[in-house]
Design a protein around this motif. Structure first.
Motif, PDB file in Angstrom:
ATOM      1  N   TYR A   1      19.951  10.946   5.675  1.00  0.00           N
ATOM      2  CA  TYR A   1      19.964  10.466   4.452  1.00  0.00           C
ATOM      3  C   TYR A   1      19.325  11.220   3.424  1.00  0.00           C
ATOM      4  CZ  TYR A   1      22.344   6.297   6.539  1.00  0.00           C
ATOM      5  OH  TYR A   1      23.197   5.615   7.313  1.00  0.00           O
ATOM      6  N   THR A   2      19.433  11.166   2.380  1.00  0.00           N
ATOM      7  CA  THR A   2      18.497  11.892   1.168  1.00  0.00           C
ATOM      8  C   THR A   2      18.070  10.710   0.336  1.00  0.00           C
ATOM      9  OG1 THR A   2      19.973  13.865   1.166  1.00  0.00           O
ATOM     10  CG2 THR A   2      18.245  13.288  -0.862  1.00  0.00           C
ATOM     11  N   VAL A   3      16.776  10.350   0.293  1.00  0.00           N
ATOM     12  CA  VAL A   3      16.165   9.370  -0.398  1.00  0.00           C
ATOM     13  C   VAL A   3      15.560  10.184  -1.872  1.00  0.00           C
ATOM     14  CG1 VAL A   3      14.323   7.546  -0.737  1.00  0.00           C
ATOM     15  CG2 VAL A   3      15.377   8.189   1.506  1.00  0.00           C
ATOM     16  N   GLU A   4      15.871   9.447  -2.815  1.00  0.00           N
ATOM     17  CA  GLU A   4      15.474  10.121  -4.254  1.00  0.00           C
ATOM     18  C   GLU A   4      14.527   8.859  -4.806  1.00  0.00           C
ATOM     19  OE1 GLU A   4      18.590  11.424  -6.570  1.00  0.00           O
ATOM     20  OE2 GLU A   4      18.985  13.197  -5.022  1.00  0.00           O
ATOM     21  N   PHE A   5      13.601   9.409  -5.727  1.00  0.00           N
ATOM     22  CA  PHE A   5      12.717   8.348  -6.358  1.00  0.00           C
ATOM     23  C   PHE A   5      12.183   8.976  -7.472  1.00  0.00           C
ATOM     24  CE2 PHE A   5      10.391  10.239  -3.027  1.00  0.00           C
ATOM     25  CZ  PHE A   5       9.003  10.394  -3.422  1.00  0.00           C
ATOM     26  N   ARG A   6      11.561   8.065  -8.448  1.00  0.00           N
ATOM     27  CA  ARG A   6      11.051   8.612  -9.692  1.00  0.00           C
ATOM     28  C   ARG A   6      10.370   7.446 -10.372  1.00  0.00           C
ATOM     29  NH1 ARG A   6      13.800   7.447 -14.329  1.00  0.00           N
ATOM     30  NH2 ARG A   6      15.840   6.739 -14.057  1.00  0.00           N
TER      31      ARG A   6
ATOM     32  N   ASP B   1       0.735  -1.368   0.080  1.00  0.00           N
ATOM     33  CA  ASP B   1       0.136  -0.014   0.167  1.00  0.00           C
ATOM     34  C   ASP B   1       0.734   1.438   0.039  1.00  0.00           C
ATOM     35  OD1 ASP B   1       0.875  -0.710   2.525  1.00  0.00           O
ATOM     36  OD2 ASP B   1      -0.709   0.308   3.546  1.00  0.00           O
ATOM     37  N   GLN B   2       2.104   1.027   0.403  1.00  0.00           N
ATOM     38  CA  GLN B   2       3.364   1.995   0.401  1.00  0.00           C
ATOM     39  C   GLN B   2       4.316   1.465   0.151  1.00  0.00           C
ATOM     40  OE1 GLN B   2       2.981   4.738   4.079  1.00  0.00           O
ATOM     41  NE2 GLN B   2       0.745   4.504   3.932  1.00  0.00           N
ATOM     42  N   ILE B   3       5.441   2.275   0.014  1.00  0.00           N
ATOM     43  CA  ILE B   3       6.921   1.830  -0.391  1.00  0.00           C
ATOM     44  C   ILE B   3       7.585   2.113   0.761  1.00  0.00           C
ATOM     45  CG2 ILE B   3       8.864   2.044  -1.855  1.00  0.00           C
ATOM     46  CD1 ILE B   3       7.155   2.995  -4.053  1.00  0.00           C
ATOM     47  N   PHE B   4       8.327   0.798   1.358  1.00  0.00           N
ATOM     48  CA  PHE B   4       9.119   0.703   2.309  1.00  0.00           C
ATOM     49  C   PHE B   4      10.544   0.452   1.890  1.00  0.00           C
ATOM     50  CE2 PHE B   4      11.153  -1.531   5.750  1.00  0.00           C
ATOM     51  CZ  PHE B   4      11.117  -0.539   6.851  1.00  0.00           C
ATOM     52  N   LEU B   5      11.360   1.333   2.051  1.00  0.00           N
ATOM     53  CA  LEU B   5      12.850   1.320   1.729  1.00  0.00           C
ATOM     54  C   LEU B   5      13.864   1.074   3.041  1.00  0.00           C
ATOM     55  CD1 LEU B   5      14.614   1.371  -0.837  1.00  0.00           C
ATOM     56  CD2 LEU B   5      14.746   4.020  -0.271  1.00  0.00           C
ATOM     57  N   CYS B   6      14.411   0.168   2.808  1.00  0.00           N
ATOM     58  CA  CYS B   6      15.339  -0.337   4.068  1.00  0.00           C
ATOM     59  C   CYS B   6      16.979  -0.067   3.446  1.00  0.00           C
ATOM     60  CB  CYS B   6      15.012  -1.238   4.731  1.00  0.00           C
ATOM     61  SG  CYS B   6      15.883  -1.734   6.138  1.00  0.00           S
ATOM     62  N   TRP B   7      17.758   0.075   4.040  1.00  0.00           N
ATOM     63  CA  TRP B   7      19.208   0.207   3.751  1.00  0.00           C
ATOM     64  C   TRP B   7      20.228   0.302   5.024  1.00  0.00           C
ATOM     65  CZ3 TRP B   7      15.992   4.566   3.715  1.00  0.00           C
ATOM     66  CH2 TRP B   7      16.594   5.579   4.359  1.00  0.00           C
ATOM     67  N   ARG B   8      21.545   0.156   4.684  1.00  0.00           N
ATOM     68  CA  ARG B   8      22.661   0.038   5.655  1.00  0.00           C
ATOM     69  C   ARG B   8      23.890   0.351   4.948  1.00  0.00           C
ATOM     70  NH1 ARG B   8      22.123  -5.254   3.770  1.00  0.00           N
ATOM     71  NH2 ARG B   8      23.902  -6.384   3.044  1.00  0.00           N
ATOM     72  N   LEU B   9      24.730   0.940   5.827  1.00  0.00           N
ATOM     73  CA  LEU B   9      26.077   1.533   5.361  1.00  0.00           C
ATOM     74  C   LEU B   9      26.977   0.196   5.532  1.00  0.00           C
ATOM     75  CD1 LEU B   9      26.272   4.936   7.289  1.00  0.00           C
ATOM     76  CD2 LEU B   9      26.009   4.537   4.802  1.00  0.00           C
TER      77      LEU B   9
ATOM     78  N   GLU C   1      23.101   1.770  -5.371  1.00  0.00           N
ATOM     79  CA  GLU C   1      22.560   1.141  -6.618  1.00  0.00           C
ATOM     80  C   GLU C   1      21.041   1.358  -6.865  1.00  0.00           C
ATOM     81  OE1 GLU C   1      23.639  -2.717  -7.105  1.00  0.00           O
ATOM     82  OE2 GLU C   1      26.139  -2.319  -7.142  1.00  0.00           O
ATOM     83  N   ASP C   2      20.622   1.728  -7.819  1.00  0.00           N
ATOM     84  CA  ASP C   2      19.146   1.811  -8.186  1.00  0.00           C
ATOM     85  C   ASP C   2      18.424   0.481  -7.901  1.00  0.00           C
ATOM     86  OD1 ASP C   2      19.856   4.359  -8.883  1.00  0.00           O
ATOM     87  OD2 ASP C   2      19.551   3.939 -10.908  1.00  0.00           O
ATOM     88  N   VAL C   3      17.080   0.548  -7.216  1.00  0.00           N
ATOM     89  CA  VAL C   3      16.373  -0.535  -6.822  1.00  0.00           C
ATOM     90  C   VAL C   3      15.032  -0.270  -7.501  1.00  0.00           C
ATOM     91  CG1 VAL C   3      15.827   0.463  -4.714  1.00  0.00           C
ATOM     92  CG2 VAL C   3      15.531  -2.128  -5.218  1.00  0.00           C
ATOM     93  N   HIS C   4      14.551  -1.205  -8.440  1.00  0.00           N
ATOM     94  CA  HIS C   4      13.223  -1.025  -8.920  1.00  0.00           C
ATOM     95  C   HIS C   4      12.249  -1.814  -8.211  1.00  0.00           C
ATOM     96  CE1 HIS C   4      16.270   0.425 -12.179  1.00  0.00           C
ATOM     97  NE2 HIS C   4      15.250   0.754 -12.547  1.00  0.00           N
TER      98      HIS C   4
ATOM     99  N   VAL D   1       6.246   1.455 -11.687  1.00  0.00           N
ATOM    100  CA  VAL D   1       7.411   0.988 -11.566  1.00  0.00           C
ATOM    101  C   VAL D   1       8.410   2.225 -11.063  1.00  0.00           C
ATOM    102  CG1 VAL D   1       9.581  -0.169 -12.451  1.00  0.00           C
ATOM    103  CG2 VAL D   1       7.520  -0.636 -13.435  1.00  0.00           C
ATOM    104  N   TYR D   2       8.771   2.223  -9.957  1.00  0.00           N
ATOM    105  CA  TYR D   2       9.638   3.186  -9.163  1.00  0.00           C
ATOM    106  C   TYR D   2      10.822   2.658  -8.973  1.00  0.00           C
ATOM    107  CZ  TYR D   2       5.682   5.934  -7.702  1.00  0.00           C
ATOM    108  OH  TYR D   2       4.278   6.653  -7.687  1.00  0.00           O
ATOM    109  N   VAL D   3      11.879   3.642  -9.416  1.00  0.00           N
ATOM    110  CA  VAL D   3      13.321   3.417  -8.998  1.00  0.00           C
ATOM    111  C   VAL D   3      13.694   4.313  -7.812  1.00  0.00           C
ATOM    112  CG1 VAL D   3      13.766   5.264 -10.892  1.00  0.00           C
ATOM    113  CG2 VAL D   3      15.784   3.708 -10.216  1.00  0.00           C
ATOM    114  N   LEU D   4      14.625   3.721  -6.937  1.00  0.00           N
ATOM    115  CA  LEU D   4      14.915   4.620  -5.651  1.00  0.00           C
ATOM    116  C   LEU D   4      16.466   4.385  -5.418  1.00  0.00           C
ATOM    117  CD1 LEU D   4      12.051   2.549  -4.766  1.00  0.00           C
ATOM    118  CD2 LEU D   4      11.814   4.253  -3.414  1.00  0.00           C
ATOM    119  N   ARG D   5      16.933   5.444  -4.807  1.00  0.00           N
ATOM    120  CA  ARG D   5      18.246   5.279  -4.332  1.00  0.00           C
ATOM    121  C   ARG D   5      18.438   6.303  -3.287  1.00  0.00           C
ATOM    122  NH1 ARG D   5      20.870   9.122  -9.343  1.00  0.00           N
ATOM    123  NH2 ARG D   5      20.168  11.135  -8.686  1.00  0.00           N
ATOM    124  N   VAL D   6      19.507   6.042  -2.646  1.00  0.00           N
ATOM    125  CA  VAL D   6      19.822   6.675  -1.195  1.00  0.00           C
ATOM    126  C   VAL D   6      21.232   7.074  -1.124  1.00  0.00           C
ATOM    127  CG1 VAL D   6      19.661   6.423   1.148  1.00  0.00           C
ATOM    128  CG2 VAL D   6      18.347   4.976  -0.337  1.00  0.00           C
ATOM    129  N   ARG D   7      21.462   8.179  -0.521  1.00  0.00           N
ATOM    130  CA  ARG D   7      22.779   8.624  -0.188  1.00  0.00           C
ATOM    131  C   ARG D   7      22.947   9.352   1.047  1.00  0.00           C
ATOM    132  NH1 ARG D   7      24.483  13.791  -3.841  1.00  0.00           N
ATOM    133  NH2 ARG D   7      22.812  15.384  -3.262  1.00  0.00           N
TER     134      ARG D   7
END
Length: 736
Positions: free
Chosen positions: A439-444, A421-429, A496-499, A478-484
């Motif tokens: 962090y900055t999360v970018e998506f399109r 129902d929503q997008i959950f994005l998880c990451w680690r260093l 790396e981009d995740v779709h 289809v969403y592509v997401l990335r983090v820095r």
């Protein structure tokens, strides 16, 4: 042409190429330089001449000039040692015996080791095109000076003639010597001296045949013999003319693009020059900042040093004063001086009252002096151990003092990242990455038509923690997401981009309701009403023993507590791979209640949940849409029929057809289109379609789960906040 000299310089000798060889890494090197490099690496006997020029006088020791007769030849014992050590090929040694020696050539251009194979330099092609370019360049700029004779003893004389047949340059004396009258060589016509004697065509180094084809798989020119060898079996081989034309067209287009964008090149050059100037200024500023900070550290250390020394000085003076006073007291105890002398004079007093008056105070002083003598110890310690400093931690900090580093690129946790129902994005260093403040999360969206200009990303700034929630995503996208990451040093690299695929329809939130058709003895629903497990138990085992007697075994059913009456809906669930038989799907609320109030006969051949018919379906004259649509799962597999109707539901018109199985995905998705009367079953991870079938949507439609034997189903948890739920099962409506 005069500005391309650096392209014609050998990376080893830094001179213009002479007989250049093409390495497997596509870089070039002079043949003589390559031999020298291999010799330095310890390879002996592998620097063969790729051009194979046995008729050259310079390569034939027996026909050399008499001026070379005094050159010392290798001793036989040394040659014998070299042969016995394994270099070269000699009688008695089988070629390719044991393990063939792999020759590694350190390419000076790419700074990597290149494998030359067992043949070494003999297996390389000469770059004749580069030789021609070098020769044209020499002629255009008049570089090179005099050409020397190749057969003279050092110092060689200037060459006056050249011989194409002999492939060498000669002085007058050497030319006459190697072309005596009355021999076939006397018919060789002299030419102008040159340093480049090229073969007429490019020859295969393996078979000495002219190359006629190009192997696309090996990216290598081959001859007719190479083409039929097992080495190139199954490779894509084209005529050299086709490769020539294709490569020439590509090079022409690329060159035309570069020449047509000279303004862009010049603009980028100006930008790079400006960047260089900014780099110089920024570097100088960084040096000044570092120097200022280090000077600040030095000032703090100097101030601290002064305060510590002052404290030691004060402690030292206080101790010295106490010790000096103690010495003065002890000096007064010496005979005839100080207190002792005064006491001796008081003892001479004969007036008793006066003596008592003076001796009382004197006795106290004498008593204290006596006690000090008996329990003597210095008034202050001479040690300054309490003034020692422990600078281990500070020294470690100073040793580890370095520049701030930006965080490394985060790693997306694909196991915990998903879209529902929503997008959950998880990451680690990464383990050794500097920490990130935020962090900055970018998506399109990738399925939106591209707009002119740079790609536009939506951003969410200053995200704390290592996860983010993106609300209200568009369905069927289809969403592509990335983090820095970011810290005081600045922003780091992007991950790396995740779709991620979003569900094809709005997510339907519901809970499990076991009031209809569920056997409490065999079904266990979790407290949160999002998971159900079927426990066969003893009744099913006893029924299994009496299957041949025609007993009836009921299907355990669990329904969702929400009914769909319009629009499109989607939900997902996970089925335990160890389940014996589970059916996941939807059905009309009224039909589901009617069907499961009485137990169906699962043994009767006229009842098959996946056959698409029941005991009276073959007598129906009018085709009707099935009231149920189920997907059958069992033992980690999904049963699919040859058509949609084979899994259309519990009741239908089509007979049984040939079926196939596919592996069970981690999650199953069900998409219901109420207006169209269609149900789609999907792989909820990749959103790959598994099955689509019709459904009677003349009334409220409910999610349904059927169990025969042991099994378990888990509804996927919603990512966002649980919305208000309206229950419509059984004609009752209430708000939770």
């Amino acid at each position: 042409m005069k500005n391309m000299e650096k392209e014609l310089l050998c990376p080893v000798c830094q001179e213009m190429y002479k007989q250049p060889l093409v390495l497997p890494c596509t870089h070039n090197v002079c043949q003589a330089c390559a031999r020298e490099v291999l010799g330095q690496q310890g390879y002996i006997g592998h620097g063969g001449d790729p051009s194979s020029e046995p008729t050259s006088p310079a390569s034939t020791p027996s026909t050399r000039s008499p001026r070379l007769s005094r050159r010392t030849l290798p001793k036989p014992d040394r040659l014998d040692r070299l042969l016995k050590s394994g270099f070269g090929t000699y009688p008695g040694r089988k070629r390719g015996a044991l393990h063939p020696q792999t020759i590694l050539f350190p390419c000076p251009a790419c700074q990597g080791d290149v494998e030359l194979g067992e043949r070494g330099l003999s297996g390389l092609f000469r770059n004749l095109t580069l030789e021609r370019v070098v020769e044209r360049y020499r002629q255009s700029v008049s570089v090179g000076g005099a050409i020397l004779c190749q057969l003279c003893k050092p110092p060689p004389l200037e060459a006056t003639k050249g011989c194409t047949e002999c492939r060498a340059t000669f002085c007058n004396e050497c030319f006459k010597l190697f072309h005596p009258w009355g021999t076939q060589k006397a018919q060789h016509e002299p030419t102008l001296p040159t340093l480049s004697f090229r073969p007429k065509g490019l020859m295969c180094p393996d078979h000495k045949e002219e190359v006629t084809h190009y192997c696309k798989t090996c990216q290598r020119l081959v001859c007719q013999l190479c083409r039929v060898r097992r080495t190139h079996s199954g490779h894509k081989i084209t005529p050299v003319l086709s490769a020539y034309q294709a490569l020439k067209d590509k090079l022409t287009k690329s060159l035309a693009y570069i020449l047509g964008n000279q303004d862009t090149v010049q603009t980028q050059i100006c930008e790079l020059e400006e960047t260089i100037r900014h780099t110089e200024v920024s570097g100088q500023q960084a040096k000044e900042e570092v120097s200022q900070l280090v000077r600040g550290l030095g000032a703090v250390l100097e101030e601290k040093r002064a305060s510590l020394l002052q404290a030691i000085e004060e402690c030292q003076q206080e101790r010295l004063s106490r010790l000096s006073a103690q010495i003065h007291e002890h000096q007064s105890l010496l005979d005839g001086s100080g207190l002792v002398g005064y006491a001796q004079e008081v003892l001479k007093e004969t007036d008793q009252p006066c003596f008592v008056q003076a001796a009382k105070q004197l006795h106290n002083r004498i008593a204290r002096a006596t006690e000090a003598l008996q329990t003597f110890r210095p008034a202050a310690s001479s040690s300054f151990r309490h003034c020692q400093l422990d600078v281990g931690r500070e020294m470690k900090l100073l040793t580890e003092l370095s520049f701030l580093r930006v965080p490394e690129a985060p790693v997306i946790d694909t196991q915990r990242t998903f879209a529902y129902d929503q997008i959950f994005l998880c990451w680690r260093l990464p383990p050794h990455s500097p920490p990130a403040w935020h962090y900055t999360v970018e998506f399109r969206r990738t399925d939106v038509p591209a707009q002119p200009g740079p790609t536009r990303w939506q951003r969410r700034e200053e995200v704390r923690g290592t996860s983010a929630l993106l609300e209200n995503p568009d369905t069927g996208s289809v969403y592509v997401l990335r983090v820095r990451g970011c810290n005081k040093a600045g922003y780091g690299e992007y991950s790396e981009d995740v779709h991620l695929h979003t569900p094809p329809a709005p997510v339907l939130h519901f809970f499990l309701d076991g009031r209809w058709g569920a056997s409490r003895e065999r079904l266990a629903i979790s407290k949160d009403q999002r998971a159900v497990r079927s426990i066969p138990g003893l009744p099913l085992l006893l029924a299994a023993e009496r299957l041949l007697t025609g007993c009836h075994l009921s299907v355990d059913v669990v329904l969702g507590d929400v009914a769909v009456t319009q629009g499109r809906s989607y939900w997902a669930c996970a089925v335990d791979p160890a389940s014996y038989l589970v059916k996941v799907g939807v059905g009309l609320e009224s039909k589901l209640q009617e069907s499961f109030q009485g137990a169906p006969d699962v043994i009767s051949p006229r009842y098959d949940p996946d056959s698409g018919h029941d005991s009276g379906a073959e007598d129906a004259a009018v085709e009707a849409l099935p009231p149920f649509a189920f997907l059958t799962i069992g033992m980690g597999k999904i049963l699919l029929g040859s058509g949609a109707s084979s899994n259309a539901g519990l009741t239908g018109r089509d007979g049984p057809t040939a079926s196939c199985t596919v592996p069970l995905p981690p999650r199953l998705g069900i998409c219901l289109d109420y207006e169209r009367g269609r149900v789609s079953f999907l792989d909820a991870v990749s959103f790959r379609g598994l099955l689509e079938c019709p459904l009677d949507c003349s009334g409220p439609v409910c999610p349904a789960f059927c169990f025969i034997g042991g099994g378990a189903v888990q509804l996927q948890e919603p990512v966002g906040t649980k919305p208000e739920r309206k229950v419509t099962i059984g004609g009752f409506a209430k708000l939770d």
